[in-house]
Design an enzyme around this catalytic site. Structure first.
Site, PDB file in Angstrom:
ATOM      1  N   ARG A   1       0.851  -1.173   0.000  1.00 32.44           N
ATOM      2  CA  ARG A   1       0.000   0.000   0.000  1.00 32.44           C
ATOM      3  C   ARG A   1       0.892   1.229   0.000  1.00 32.44           C
ATOM      4  NH1 ARG A   1      -4.410   1.262   4.607  1.00 32.44           N
ATOM      5  NH2 ARG A   1      -2.531   1.598   5.822  1.00 32.44           N
TER       6      ARG A   1
ATOM      7  N   THR B   1      -0.638   7.614  -0.940  1.00 32.17           N
ATOM      8  CA  THR B   1      -1.957   7.578  -1.589  1.00 32.17           C
ATOM      9  C   THR B   1      -2.860   6.507  -0.984  1.00 32.17           C
ATOM     10  OG1 THR B   1      -1.236   5.930  -3.184  1.00 32.17           O
ATOM     11  CG2 THR B   1      -0.868   8.239  -3.779  1.00 32.17           C
TER      12      THR B   1
ATOM     13  N   ASP C   1       0.622  -2.529  12.344  1.00 29.73           N
ATOM     14  CA  ASP C   1       1.029  -3.008  11.021  1.00 29.73           C
ATOM     15  C   ASP C   1       1.280  -4.518  11.087  1.00 29.73           C
ATOM     16  OD1 ASP C   1       2.768  -3.786   8.790  1.00 29.73           O
ATOM     17  OD2 ASP C   1       2.716  -1.659   8.301  1.00 29.73           O
TER      18      ASP C   1
ATOM     19  N   ASP D   1       4.734  -5.868   9.711  1.00 28.33           N
ATOM     20  CA  ASP D   1       5.865  -5.550  10.595  1.00 28.33           C
ATOM     21  C   ASP D   1       5.827  -6.394  11.860  1.00 28.33           C
ATOM     22  OD1 ASP D   1       7.061  -3.714   8.939  1.00 28.33           O
ATOM     23  OD2 ASP D   1       5.971  -2.005   9.780  1.00 28.33           O
TER      24      ASP D   1
HETATM   25  C1  PRP Z   1      -1.292  -4.304   4.742  1.00 29.93           C
HETATM   26  C2  PRP Z   1      -2.211  -5.497   4.870  1.00 29.93           C
HETATM   27  C3  PRP Z   1      -3.041  -5.389   3.625  1.00 29.93           C
HETATM   28  C4  PRP Z   1      -3.165  -3.914   3.430  1.00 29.93           C
HETATM   29  C5  PRP Z   1      -4.502  -3.484   3.905  1.00 29.93           C
HETATM   30  O1  PRP Z   1      -0.251  -4.587   3.879  1.00 29.93           O
HETATM   31  O2  PRP Z   1      -1.544  -6.713   5.031  1.00 29.93           O
HETATM   32  O3  PRP Z   1      -2.456  -6.014   2.499  1.00 29.93           O
HETATM   33  O4  PRP Z   1      -2.154  -3.296   4.240  1.00 29.93           O
HETATM   34  O5  PRP Z   1      -4.727  -2.153   3.628  1.00 29.93           O
HETATM   35  P1  PRP Z   1      -5.839  -1.659   2.602  1.00 29.93           P
HETATM   36  O6  PRP Z   1      -7.081  -2.441   2.914  1.00 29.93           O
HETATM   37  O7  PRP Z   1      -5.979  -0.201   2.939  1.00 29.93           O
HETATM   38  O8  PRP Z   1      -5.341  -1.884   1.211  1.00 29.93           O
HETATM   39  P2  PRP Z   1       0.928  -3.537   3.595  1.00 29.93           P
HETATM   40  O9  PRP Z   1       0.592  -2.652   2.441  1.00 29.93           O
HETATM   41  O10 PRP Z   1       1.276  -2.841   4.884  1.00 29.93           O
HETATM   42  O11 PRP Z   1       2.088  -4.468   3.095  1.00 29.93           O
HETATM   43  P3  PRP Z   1       2.889  -5.626   3.870  1.00 29.93           P
HETATM   44  O12 PRP Z   1       1.951  -6.787   4.036  1.00 29.93           O
HETATM   45  O13 PRP Z   1       3.999  -5.903   2.930  1.00 29.93           O
HETATM   46  O14 PRP Z   1       3.344  -5.077   5.194  1.00 29.93           O
HETATM   47  N1  URA Z   2      -2.397  -2.528   7.199  1.00 32.66           N
HETATM   48  C1  URA Z   2      -2.037  -2.975   8.419  1.00 32.66           C
HETATM   49  O1  URA Z   2      -1.114  -3.800   8.540  1.00 32.66           O
HETATM   50  N2  URA Z   2      -2.697  -2.518   9.481  1.00 32.66           N
HETATM   51  C2  URA Z   2      -3.696  -1.621   9.401  1.00 32.66           C
HETATM   52  O2  URA Z   2      -4.285  -1.240  10.436  1.00 32.66           O
HETATM   53  C3  URA Z   2      -4.053  -1.157   8.120  1.00 32.66           C
HETATM   54  C4  URA Z   2      -3.400  -1.641   7.034  1.00 32.66           C
END
Ligand code: PRP
Ligand code: URA
Length: 209
Positions: A104, A108, A200, A203
């Site tokens: 994400r 944006t 997160d 993380d």
């Molecule tokens: C997180 C999560 C989803 C997304 C959700 O991933 O695991 O994929 O955010 O957010 P949204 O519904 O607003 O799209 P992230 O983009 O943090 O990537 P990661 O799994 O690599 O940490």
């Molecule tokens: N992605 C995450 O990992 N946590 C949130 O709360 C939203 C998006």
């Protein structure tokens, strides 16, 4: 309109609370996500079709049920979705695993695709698309779009925590996709994080912050 199933079994609620606690470290966080995913898989697969087969028990021949030919694929959205794969696979070891890489954009909040590899016969399989967090719904909606572009039609979305915004987005974009979540939270904050959420997920799973 797609159905939203909130799996509020006491064991699931208890484990989600432990995951939310900021003192829970990556090892326990991973174990809990694994356990919850397994518990959710039990419900998500409730409608798998059965067929009757004849077997021989030590006592006699018997007509009994096994899961019919329908095949499953588990598709995690990278990275955090990876944490849900093993728990589901422990119940459905014959499932194939595809991967969709999305992150994400922090400014944006729009999803950016960086990887997609699905089983060769993905379009013949029931797909469980997994990601612990359904926040704005942008990532899940885009991932479902990629699956549909590759002719996958039978898709269920399985998440741990959903925000109302994300659930509504997926319902609006993909009314044919049922959504399974363990908890429906209150809302998003200004940075697109779920409140109260768990922070997160990627993380916390991989200890990257
Ligand atoms: C997180 C999560 C989803 C997304 C959700 O991933 O695991 O994929 O955010 O957010 P949204 O519904 O607003 O799209 P992230 O983009 O943090 O990537 P990661 O799994 O690599 O940490
Ligand atoms: N992605 C995450 O990992 N946590 C949130 O709360 C939203 C998006």
């Amino acid at each position: 309109m797609s159905n939203v199933h909130v799996m509020d079994h006491p064991l699931i609620q208890h484990k989600v609370s432990l995951m939310r606690d900021k003192e829970t470290g990556p090892k326990e966080f991973r174990e809990l996500l694994n356990e919850i995913s397994m518990l959710m898989a039990y419900e998500v697969t409730r409608d798998l079709p059965l067929k009757t087969v004849e077997i021989e028990t030590p006592i006699c021949r018997a007509q009994t049920k096994v899961i019919a030919g329908k095949k499953l694929a588990i598709v995690p959205i990278l990275r955090a979705g990876l944490g849900m794969v093993d728990g589901i696979m422990s119940l459905v070891p014959a499932a194939k695993v595809g991967h969709i890489g999305l992150y994400r954009d922090p400014n944006t909040l729009e999803p950016v695709e960086y990887y997609c590899k699905l089983p060769a016969d993905a379009e013949e399989r029931e797909i469980l698309l997994v990601d612990p967090m359904l926040a704005t719904g942008g990532s899940a909606s885009a991932a479902i779009g990629f699956l549909k572009k590759r002719n996958c039609r039978n898709i269920k979305l399985v998440c741990l925590i959903g925000a109302p915004e994300g659930v509504s987005r997926v319902q609006a974009d993909h009314p044919d996709v049922d959504i399974f979540i363990a908890a429906m939270d209150e809302k998003l904050n200004d940075h697109g994080y779920i409140i109260p959420g768990l922070g997160d997920a990627g993380d916390r799973l991989f200890g990257t912050k």
